[in-house]
Motif scaffolding. Sequence first.
Motif, PDB file in Angstrom:
ATOM      1  N   VAL A 131       8.952   8.469   5.484  1.00 24.25           N
ATOM      2  CA  VAL A 131       9.576   8.111   6.759  1.00 24.25           C
ATOM      3  C   VAL A 131       9.352   9.207   7.804  1.00 24.25           C
ATOM      4  O   VAL A 131       9.202   8.913   8.991  1.00 24.25           O
ATOM      5  CB  VAL A 131      11.088   7.842   6.557  1.00 24.25           C
ATOM      6  N   LEU A 132       9.307  10.427   7.357  1.00 24.64           N
ATOM      7  CA  LEU A 132       9.142  11.545   8.286  1.00 24.64           C
ATOM      8  C   LEU A 132       7.725  11.636   8.862  1.00 24.64           C
ATOM      9  O   LEU A 132       7.505  12.347   9.828  1.00 24.64           O
ATOM     10  CB  LEU A 132       9.514  12.867   7.609  1.00 24.64           C
ATOM     11  N   THR A 133       6.803  10.917   8.251  1.00 26.93           N
ATOM     12  CA  THR A 133       5.435  10.903   8.789  1.00 26.93           C
ATOM     13  C   THR A 133       5.175   9.519   9.388  1.00 26.93           C
ATOM     14  O   THR A 133       5.601   8.508   8.859  1.00 26.93           O
ATOM     15  CB  THR A 133       4.389  11.178   7.686  1.00 26.93           C
ATOM     16  N   LEU A 134       4.486   9.473  10.460  1.00 24.60           N
ATOM     17  CA  LEU A 134       4.234   8.210  11.143  1.00 24.60           C
ATOM     18  C   LEU A 134       3.418   7.256  10.258  1.00 24.60           C
ATOM     19  O   LEU A 134       3.763   6.095  10.100  1.00 24.60           O
ATOM     20  CB  LEU A 134       3.508   8.460  12.472  1.00 24.60           C
ATOM     21  N   ILE A 135       2.367   7.751   9.666  1.00 26.62           N
ATOM     22  CA  ILE A 135       1.507   6.909   8.830  1.00 26.62           C
ATOM     23  C   ILE A 135       2.212   6.539   7.532  1.00 26.62           C
ATOM     24  O   ILE A 135       2.048   5.451   7.009  1.00 26.62           O
ATOM     25  CB  ILE A 135       0.171   7.622   8.547  1.00 26.62           C
TER      26      ILE A 135
ATOM     27  N   LEU B 107       3.399   3.088   4.099  1.00 28.82           N
ATOM     28  CA  LEU B 107       3.261   3.163   2.647  1.00 28.82           C
ATOM     29  C   LEU B 107       4.561   2.849   1.906  1.00 28.82           C
ATOM     30  O   LEU B 107       4.567   2.766   0.680  1.00 28.82           O
ATOM     31  CB  LEU B 107       2.757   4.555   2.242  1.00 28.82           C
ATOM     32  N   LEU B 108       5.661   2.675   2.629  1.00 34.86           N
ATOM     33  CA  LEU B 108       6.951   2.393   1.990  1.00 34.86           C
ATOM     34  C   LEU B 108       6.925   1.143   1.108  1.00 34.86           C
ATOM     35  O   LEU B 108       7.471   1.172   0.004  1.00 34.86           O
ATOM     36  CB  LEU B 108       8.064   2.307   3.028  1.00 34.86           C
TER      37      LEU B 108
END
Length: 183
Positions: free
Chosen positions: A122-126, A130-131
Motif C-alpha cells: 500500500v505504501l508504494t504506488l505500484i 499487487l494486493l
Amino acid sequence: MNPSPSIVDTLSQMFSQSLQVLRRPSVATFEEFEGRGTLREALLYVAVAAVLVGLLGLAVGPGGFLRSVAGSVLGFLVFTYLVYYVGRSQGGSGNLDQVAYSFALFWAPINVAVALLGLLLVLTLIGIFLLPLLAVAALGVNVYFAYLAVQASMNLREGGRVWLTLLAAFVGTLVVSLVLATL
C-alpha cells in the motif's frame, strides 16, 4: 509441582513451533506439536497476531481496530470448532485443543506476514496493484497448511473427508460472519 509457563514463554514457544511448521510443512510436523497446547494457548497466540494485524492496519487508516481484532479471534474460534465438529462426523479422532493449536501455529504468523506485506504494498504506488495477488497467494498458503493441519489434528487421511471438513468449516464461518455483520 511445576509452575505454568508465562505468557511470554508460551508465545515464544509457539512462535518457535510456528517457524518449524512453516519451514517443514507436513502432517508429521503438525503431529509433532498438536498435543503441546490447548485452545487457550491457541486463542492467546491468535489474539496477539490479530492485535498486530490491527496495529498494522492503523498505519493505513483508523477505524475498525477492535471489530477487526474481535472478528479475527471469533472467526478463528468458529472455524476451528467447525473443523473439529465436521471432522468428527467424518470419522476423525482428534480433539478441539489439537485442532485449535495446530491451526494457530500457521494462521497467526501467516496473517501477520500478509498484513505486513500488504502494508508495504500500500505504501508504494505500484504495489497497490499487487494486493489482489497477495490475497490469492495468502489464501492458497492458508488452504495448504489447513489441509495438512486437518489431516494431523483430526487424524483424517482421506482427501475427500479433509476437503469436506474444510469446505463445511469455511461455509459455516462465512455464514456466522455474515450474520454478525448484519448486527
